[in-house]
Design an enzyme around this catalytic site. Structure first.
Site, mmCIF file in Angstrom:
data_model
loop_
_atom_site.group_PDB
_atom_site.id
_atom_site.type_symbol
_atom_site.label_atom_id
_atom_site.label_comp_id
_atom_site.label_asym_id
_atom_site.label_seq_id
_atom_site.Cartn_x
_atom_site.Cartn_y
_atom_site.Cartn_z
ATOM 1 N N ASN A 143 9.373 -3.618 -4.712
ATOM 2 C CA ASN A 143 9.516 -2.226 -4.272
ATOM 3 C C ASN A 143 10.601 -2.227 -3.199
ATOM 4 O OD1 ASN A 143 9.342 0.309 -3.191
ATOM 5 N ND2 ASN A 143 7.252 0.079 -2.385
ATOM 6 N N LYS A 182 11.919 0.143 -1.747
ATOM 7 C CA LYS A 182 11.799 1.265 -0.797
ATOM 8 C C LYS A 182 13.170 1.936 -0.623
ATOM 9 C CE LYS A 182 7.772 -0.953 1.125
ATOM 10 N NZ LYS A 182 6.870 -1.174 2.236
ATOM 11 N N HIS A 231 1.934 5.196 -3.169
ATOM 12 C CA HIS A 231 2.210 4.193 -2.130
ATOM 13 C C HIS A 231 1.764 4.750 -0.780
ATOM 14 C CE1 HIS A 231 4.286 1.536 0.608
ATOM 15 N NE2 HIS A 231 4.332 0.665 -0.387
ATOM 16 N N GLU A 248 3.108 4.756 1.982
ATOM 17 C CA GLU A 248 4.170 5.481 2.706
ATOM 18 C C GLU A 248 4.311 6.904 2.176
ATOM 19 O OE1 GLU A 248 7.137 2.454 2.160
ATOM 20 O OE2 GLU A 248 5.975 1.146 3.470
ATOM 21 N N GLU A 258 -2.881 -2.614 -1.268
ATOM 22 C CA GLU A 258 -1.936 -2.809 -0.176
ATOM 23 C C GLU A 258 -2.566 -2.325 1.127
ATOM 24 O OE1 GLU A 258 2.335 -2.995 -1.897
ATOM 25 O OE2 GLU A 258 1.938 -0.939 -1.299
ATOM 26 N N GLY A 315 4.795 -4.506 5.857
ATOM 27 C CA GLY A 315 5.964 -4.569 6.738
ATOM 28 C C GLY A 315 5.657 -5.088 8.133
ATOM 29 N N SER A 340 3.324 -7.781 3.139
ATOM 30 C CA SER A 340 3.941 -8.956 3.764
ATOM 31 C C SER A 340 3.803 -10.226 2.934
ATOM 32 C CB SER A 340 3.372 -9.189 5.172
ATOM 33 O OG SER A 340 3.670 -8.086 6.013
HETATM 34 P P1 13P Z 1 6.092 -5.543 2.566
HETATM 35 O O1 13P Z 1 6.114 -6.636 1.532
HETATM 36 O O2 13P Z 1 7.432 -5.294 3.198
HETATM 37 O O3 13P Z 1 4.984 -5.717 3.548
HETATM 38 O O4 13P Z 1 5.776 -4.186 1.752
HETATM 39 C C1 13P Z 1 4.740 -4.171 0.858
HETATM 40 C C2 13P Z 1 4.797 -2.895 0.111
HETATM 41 O O5 13P Z 1 4.611 -1.831 0.686
HETATM 42 C C3 13P Z 1 5.130 -2.943 -1.316
HETATM 43 O O6 13P Z 1 4.910 -1.717 -1.939
#
Ligand code: 13P
Length: 254
Positions: free
Chosen positions: A9, A11, A95, A97, A167, A173, A212
């Site tokens: 992903n 982002k 997601h 976010e 997640e 992150g 992460s």
């Molecule tokens: P990170 O791997 O940067 O923690 O993000 C995970 C994520 O949100 C994947 O959709």
């Protein structure tokens, strides 16, 4: 029996040149591709570039979001039929976010999930608790509600041809990966929820871990019974890290 799946992903990252470079490095990685599925979800405008770059390699591509309607006056949104035209296999829905910054509710996420299926896309629906919810002992209840919102009345085998990603928001992150035990516990709960109504689907459902995950932490996570791969953020932007995670997935399948 469940082939592992690793999806990047990206982002809101990547420019045209670097996206093509990264996609090419992944598509050309020397791996035992018979033992892992791989996907890349770039920002919308890069989907076609990534598709053109990975071509007919084993790497699939997808989107990070979609609208629940199949078209119409929704400025700035992207519909499922277009994603299908672009050859997308996957679309991430719900997601954290999107839930946090764009106010997506469980109901809206469910609508997107069904829009994906209606358009022949494989939805990767994300679930996961925040740190405050975990501290309050509500992690399981939150995840249960998020899965239940898609299951609905249970009259349909909705998770067939779908993927769930667990997640935990506190792990995204932050560099703070869930322990393999914490993740396994939640993955088993999710699988049991699906299995209760649909044993065959529950057994074959891919449940990815996200938060992460790095090449170094992937082997232990993927060794867990109910962890079938990863949804990767930061580490999917570095070819060697992402390929390292793909390698860990292959090893977990051998
Ligand atoms: P990170 O791997 O940067 O923690 O993000 C995970 C994520 O949100 C994947 O959709």
């Amino acid at each position: 029996m469940r082939q592992p799946l690793v999806v990047g992903n990206w982002k809101m990252n990547g420019r045209v040149g670097e996206a093509e470079e990264l996609a090419e490095a992944i598509a050309e990685a020397e791996l035992d591709w018979d033992h892992v599925g791989a996907g890349i979800c770039p920002p919308f405008p890069l989907i076609d570039r990534v598709a053109g770059t990975v071509g007919d390699s084993p790497v699939a591509w997808g989107a990070q979001n979609m609208h629940a309607e199949d078209g119409g006056a929704f400025t700035g949104e992207v519909h499922g039929p277009l994603l299908r035209d672009l050859g997308c296999t996957y679309v991430i829905v719900g997601h954290s976010e999107r839930r946090e910054h764009f106010g997506e509710t469980n109901q809206q996420v469910a609508a997107k999930f069904f829009a994906a299926k209606r358009n022949g896309l494989v939805p990767i629906v994300c679930v996961g608790e925040t740190e405050a919810e975990r501290d309050a002992g509500r992690a399981e209840a939150v995840v249960r509600d998020q899965v239940q919102a898609v299951l609905g009345d249970g009259k349909e085998d909705v998770f067939r041809d779908a993927v769930i990603a667990y997640e935990p928001v506190w792990a995204i992150g932050t560099g703070r990966t869930a322990t393999p035990e914490q993740a396994q516990e939640m993955h088993a709960l999710i699988r049991d929820l699906v299995k209760a109504g649909y044993p065959v689907t529950g057994q074959s459902l891919k449940i990815l871990y996200g938060g992460s995950m790095k090449a170094a932490s992937a082997p232990e996570l993927m060794a867990q019974d109910d962890i079938d791969g990863g949804l990767i953020g930061g580490a999917s932007l570095k070819a060697d890290e992402f390929i390292g995670i793909l390698r860990a997935a292959v090893a977990s399948d051998l």
